[in-house]
Design a protein around this motif. Structure first.
Motif, PDB file in Angstrom:
ATOM      1  N   THR A 101       0.809  -1.051   0.045  1.00 58.14           N
ATOM      2  CA  THR A 101       0.105   0.126  -0.021  1.00 58.14           C
ATOM      3  C   THR A 101       0.790   1.379   0.109  1.00 58.14           C
ATOM      4  OG1 THR A 101      -1.800  -1.235   1.159  1.00 58.14           O
ATOM      5  CG2 THR A 101      -1.708   0.996   1.296  1.00 58.14           C
ATOM      6  N   GLN A 102       0.671   2.108  -0.805  1.00 59.03           N
ATOM      7  CA  GLN A 102       1.322   3.493  -1.007  1.00 59.03           C
ATOM      8  C   GLN A 102       0.984   4.668  -0.163  1.00 59.03           C
ATOM      9  OE1 GLN A 102       4.154   3.372  -3.231  1.00 59.03           O
ATOM     10  NE2 GLN A 102       3.730   1.388  -2.957  1.00 59.03           N
ATOM     11  N   GLY A 103      -0.455   4.522   0.203  1.00 60.61           N
ATOM     12  CA  GLY A 103      -1.003   5.354   0.944  1.00 60.61           C
ATOM     13  C   GLY A 103      -2.316   5.478   0.576  1.00 60.61           C
ATOM     14  N   CYS A 104      -3.275   6.601   0.875  1.00 59.12           N
ATOM     15  CA  CYS A 104      -4.777   6.784   0.668  1.00 59.12           C
ATOM     16  C   CYS A 104      -4.990   7.826  -0.334  1.00 59.12           C
ATOM     17  CB  CYS A 104      -5.410   6.649   2.113  1.00 59.12           C
ATOM     18  SG  CYS A 104      -5.897   5.196   2.604  1.00 59.12           S
ATOM     19  N   VAL A 105      -6.013   7.929  -0.922  1.00 57.35           N
ATOM     20  CA  VAL A 105      -6.231   8.830  -1.998  1.00 57.35           C
ATOM     21  C   VAL A 105      -7.800   9.290  -1.336  1.00 57.35           C
ATOM     22  CG1 VAL A 105      -7.095   9.742  -4.183  1.00 57.35           C
ATOM     23  CG2 VAL A 105      -5.322   8.104  -4.079  1.00 57.35           C
ATOM     24  N   ILE A 106      -7.861  10.586  -0.795  1.00 57.05           N
ATOM     25  CA  ILE A 106      -9.111  11.101  -0.192  1.00 57.05           C
ATOM     26  C   ILE A 106      -9.766  11.841  -1.437  1.00 57.05           C
ATOM     27  CG2 ILE A 106      -9.933  12.809   1.411  1.00 57.05           C
ATOM     28  CD1 ILE A 106      -7.480  12.336   3.113  1.00 57.05           C
ATOM     29  N   LEU A 107     -11.008  11.247  -1.590  1.00 59.02           N
ATOM     30  CA  LEU A 107     -11.714  11.684  -2.758  1.00 59.02           C
ATOM     31  C   LEU A 107     -12.950  12.631  -2.265  1.00 59.02           C
ATOM     32  CD1 LEU A 107     -10.963   8.467  -3.336  1.00 59.02           C
ATOM     33  CD2 LEU A 107     -11.900   9.266  -5.583  1.00 59.02           C
ATOM     34  N   LEU A 108     -13.339  13.909  -2.864  1.00 60.06           N
ATOM     35  CA  LEU A 108     -14.237  14.659  -2.729  1.00 60.06           C
ATOM     36  C   LEU A 108     -15.172  14.934  -3.699  1.00 60.06           C
ATOM     37  CD1 LEU A 108     -11.551  15.566  -0.674  1.00 60.06           C
ATOM     38  CD2 LEU A 108     -12.707  17.632  -0.097  1.00 60.06           C
ATOM     39  N   HIS A 109     -16.459  14.613  -3.534  1.00 56.54           N
ATOM     40  CA  HIS A 109     -17.589  14.544  -4.609  1.00 56.54           C
ATOM     41  C   HIS A 109     -17.821  16.065  -4.830  1.00 56.54           C
ATOM     42  CE1 HIS A 109     -20.834  14.918  -2.254  1.00 56.54           C
ATOM     43  NE2 HIS A 109     -20.174  13.836  -1.275  1.00 56.54           N
ATOM     44  N   ALA A 110     -18.599  16.198  -5.984  1.00 53.96           N
ATOM     45  CA  ALA A 110     -19.174  17.363  -6.481  1.00 53.96           C
ATOM     46  C   ALA A 110     -20.472  17.605  -5.575  1.00 53.96           C
ATOM     47  CB  ALA A 110     -19.318  17.550  -7.852  1.00 53.96           C
ATOM     48  N   ASP A 111     -20.879  18.813  -5.573  1.00 52.96           N
ATOM     49  CA  ASP A 111     -22.309  19.473  -4.667  1.00 52.96           C
ATOM     50  C   ASP A 111     -23.305  18.720  -5.341  1.00 52.96           C
ATOM     51  OD1 ASP A 111     -23.505  20.942  -3.010  1.00 52.96           O
ATOM     52  OD2 ASP A 111     -24.287  22.358  -4.714  1.00 52.96           O
ATOM     53  N   ASN A 112     -24.221  18.305  -4.115  1.00 53.94           N
ATOM     54  CA  ASN A 112     -25.242  17.494  -4.478  1.00 53.94           C
ATOM     55  C   ASN A 112     -25.102  16.006  -5.107  1.00 53.94           C
ATOM     56  OD1 ASN A 112     -28.212  19.333  -3.865  1.00 53.94           O
ATOM     57  ND2 ASN A 112     -26.685  20.473  -4.271  1.00 53.94           N
ATOM     58  N   ILE A 175     -11.920  16.411   6.486  1.00 54.88           N
ATOM     59  CA  ILE A 175     -10.546  15.908   5.955  1.00 54.88           C
ATOM     60  C   ILE A 175      -9.626  15.447   6.998  1.00 54.88           C
ATOM     61  CG2 ILE A 175      -8.814  16.452   4.392  1.00 54.88           C
ATOM     62  CD1 ILE A 175     -10.685  18.414   2.892  1.00 54.88           C
ATOM     63  N   GLN A 176      -9.567  16.325   7.869  1.00 53.41           N
ATOM     64  CA  GLN A 176      -8.654  16.024   9.006  1.00 53.41           C
ATOM     65  C   GLN A 176      -9.132  14.932  10.008  1.00 53.41           C
ATOM     66  OE1 GLN A 176      -8.938  20.034  10.936  1.00 53.41           O
ATOM     67  NE2 GLN A 176      -7.199  20.884   9.586  1.00 53.41           N
ATOM     68  N   ALA A 177     -10.493  14.716  10.111  1.00 57.63           N
ATOM     69  CA  ALA A 177     -10.829  13.588  10.898  1.00 57.63           C
ATOM     70  C   ALA A 177     -10.526  12.237   9.880  1.00 57.63           C
ATOM     71  CB  ALA A 177     -12.432  13.893  11.189  1.00 57.63           C
ATOM     72  N   THR A 178     -10.767  12.419   8.538  1.00 58.92           N
ATOM     73  CA  THR A 178     -10.416  11.173   7.860  1.00 58.92           C
ATOM     74  C   THR A 178      -9.120  10.807   7.822  1.00 58.92           C
ATOM     75  OG1 THR A 178     -12.514  12.109   6.251  1.00 58.92           O
ATOM     76  CG2 THR A 178     -10.880  10.326   5.389  1.00 58.92           C
ATOM     77  N   ILE A 179      -8.151  11.855   7.959  1.00 58.57           N
ATOM     78  CA  ILE A 179      -6.830  11.465   7.772  1.00 58.57           C
ATOM     79  C   ILE A 179      -6.472  11.010   8.840  1.00 58.57           C
ATOM     80  CG2 ILE A 179      -4.508  12.653   7.747  1.00 58.57           C
ATOM     81  CD1 ILE A 179      -5.360  14.836   5.674  1.00 58.57           C
ATOM     82  N   ALA A 180      -6.876  11.587  10.132  1.00 56.94           N
ATOM     83  CA  ALA A 180      -6.669  11.065  11.591  1.00 56.94           C
ATOM     84  C   ALA A 180      -7.005   9.579  11.631  1.00 56.94           C
ATOM     85  CB  ALA A 180      -7.448  11.902  12.760  1.00 56.94           C
ATOM     86  N   GLN A 181      -8.223   9.167  11.043  1.00 57.34           N
ATOM     87  CA  GLN A 181      -8.570   7.630  11.294  1.00 57.34           C
ATOM     88  C   GLN A 181      -7.736   6.825  10.402  1.00 57.34           C
ATOM     89  OE1 GLN A 181     -11.034   6.227  12.984  1.00 57.34           O
ATOM     90  NE2 GLN A 181     -10.584   4.201  12.012  1.00 57.34           N
ATOM     91  N   ALA A 182      -7.422   7.240   9.220  1.00 56.30           N
ATOM     92  CA  ALA A 182      -6.397   6.459   8.207  1.00 56.30           C
ATOM     93  C   ALA A 182      -5.056   6.132   9.089  1.00 56.30           C
ATOM     94  CB  ALA A 182      -6.162   7.245   6.912  1.00 56.30           C
ATOM     95  N   ARG A 183      -4.638   7.445   9.898  1.00 56.07           N
ATOM     96  CA  ARG A 183      -3.269   7.330  10.433  1.00 56.07           C
ATOM     97  C   ARG A 183      -3.440   6.349  11.352  1.00 56.07           C
ATOM     98  NH1 ARG A 183       0.662  11.057   8.941  1.00 56.07           N
ATOM     99  NH2 ARG A 183      -0.130  12.937   8.126  1.00 56.07           N
ATOM    100  N   SER A 184      -4.634   6.103  11.977  1.00 53.90           N
ATOM    101  CA  SER A 184      -4.737   5.144  13.242  1.00 53.90           C
ATOM    102  C   SER A 184      -4.638   3.660  12.707  1.00 53.90           C
ATOM    103  CB  SER A 184      -6.007   5.407  13.820  1.00 53.90           C
ATOM    104  OG  SER A 184      -7.080   5.174  13.219  1.00 53.90           O
ATOM    105  N   GLU A 185      -4.639   3.693  11.350  1.00 54.00           N
ATOM    106  CA  GLU A 185      -4.776   2.470  10.769  1.00 54.00           C
ATOM    107  C   GLU A 185      -3.440   2.315  10.014  1.00 54.00           C
ATOM    108  OE1 GLU A 185      -8.099   2.244   8.275  1.00 54.00           O
ATOM    109  OE2 GLU A 185      -9.636   2.311   9.868  1.00 54.00           O
ATOM    110  N   ASN A 186      -2.227   2.891  10.407  1.00 54.29           N
ATOM    111  CA  ASN A 186      -0.899   2.944   9.813  1.00 54.29           C
ATOM    112  C   ASN A 186      -0.850   3.352   8.504  1.00 54.29           C
ATOM    113  OD1 ASN A 186       0.028   1.908  12.500  1.00 54.29           O
ATOM    114  ND2 ASN A 186      -0.585  -0.282  11.766  1.00 54.29           N
ATOM    115  N   ILE A 187      -1.961   4.167   7.947  1.00 56.43           N
ATOM    116  CA  ILE A 187      -1.746   5.090   6.758  1.00 56.43           C
ATOM    117  C   ILE A 187      -0.854   6.247   6.819  1.00 56.43           C
ATOM    118  CG2 ILE A 187      -2.819   5.721   4.591  1.00 56.43           C
ATOM    119  CD1 ILE A 187      -3.032   3.001   4.778  1.00 56.43           C
TER     120      ILE A 187
END
Length: 327
Positions: A101-112, A175-187
């Motif tokens: 695993t190289q890392g995680c890509v955080i995806l942000l979708h469009a409005d609505n 975004i910060q909460a998502t990163i923190a959760q992933a870091r807790s899983e060694n990402i």
């Protein structure tokens, strides 16, 4: 000379009189002794009536429908419920399908839209794990609130910074909460990827959090309420990371917006990677089906402009005994 009434005429007259008397009695209100006439108040007050109405919540309904779809496809294990600033939000977590695993890509979708929207988010969310990336597709709050009355901007809202995006603090906290959760899983390594208005959030977040991501991917970036095309383009000047700007450039407005982003990228004072701008036009191989080309472009960018460039898979060893016989 008096008219002599026959018995039949007499009977008919009596019946008519009796009928009129009955009608008159029926029309008269009948008073009830010792009973005051009262009107029962409605059982529901105004506040209670408000609870009887179904408040339209398009995003909530959209997310619930997404959850049901994932459950039917036996993908409920990908659903994560996180919290930021006291608000719950959904993240779809798809693990890497390789052992490196190289890392995680955080995806942000469009409005609505939602974190598994079929235009661009879902194809990338499902394809990138095949190339050693986990994907975290995050729920982004609606900008245009469907089903709610339109309100005029207040003086407090007018006082906000000109380059601030709607719901910016909430999105950044997610975004910060998502990163923190992933870091807790060694990402440890992250790439920010946004689609349309989601690309504006990804760009703004990395502009203000320089060390949060190793690369940035903008797909069909478009501005939203509160910021102009030009001001959004200028944010690229403060992003040093490698950036893929992949967008359709058909109309005059698209071409001008594209030129402003290229100009801003050329004016960067700090550069830790290249800024690559590509026109998302159909090719002869894929035709109007742009999804394979999109996946190929993003995958190639990540391969060449992140730590994945150092990934080298050794060739399989060959047992020559299977092919050669000893003399």
């Amino acid at each position: 000379m008096q008219k002599i009434q026959t018995p039949l005429t007499t009977i008919l007259s009596l019946l008519v009189c009796f009928g009129l008397s009955t009608t008159l009695l029926a029309e008269e209100p009948q008073a009830t002794p010792n009973t005051a006439t009262t009107t029962e108040p409605p059982t529901n007050t105004v506040a209670e009536n408000n609870q009887d109405y179904v408040i339209p919540r398009p995003q909530s309904a959209r997310i619930e429908a997404l959850k049901s779809s994932l459950e039917r496809r036996r993908l409920s294990h990908e659903i994560q419920n996180l919290e930021a600033n006291g608000t719950d939000f959904l993240v779809l977590n798809k693990a890497s399908m390789t052992d490196s695993t190289q890392g995680c890509v955080i995806l942000l979708h469009a409005d609505n839209e939602h974190p598994d929207w079929p235009d661009a988010i879902a194809p990338l969310r499902n394809a990138l794990p095949e190339f050693s990336w986990c994907t975290l597709s995050m729920e982004v709050p609606d900008i245009i609130k469907r089903g709610e009355p339109i309100k005029l901007a207040t003086q407090e809202e007018d006082a906000q910074p000109a380059d601030s995006l709607p719901n910016q603090d909430e999105v950044f906290a997610r975004i910060q909460a998502t990163i923190a959760q992933a870091r807790s899983e060694n990402i440890e390594q992250f790439v920010l990827l946004g689609y349309k208005t989601g690309a504006g959030y990804a760009l703004s977040f990395l502009q203000q959090n320089q060390t949060a991501g190793m690369a940035l991917v903008l797909i069909d970036i478009e501005p939203t309420i509160g910021i102009s095309h030009y001001d959004l383009a200028q944010k690229i000047r403060q992003v040093a990371q490698p950036t893929l700007d992949y967008a359709v450039q058909n109309q005059a407005a698209d071409i001008q917006f594209t030129a402003w982003r290229k100009q801003a990228a050329n004016q960067r004072t700090q550069k830790n990677g290249e800024y690559i701008q590509l026109n998302a036009t159909p090719d002869r191989v894929n035709g109007n089906d742009s999804k394979p080309l999109l996946i190929q472009r993003v995958r190639g960018f990540l391969k060449q402009h992140t730590s994945q460039i150092t990934q080298r898979k050794s060739l399989p060893s060959v047992n020559k005994g299977l092919f050669y016989t000893s003399p």
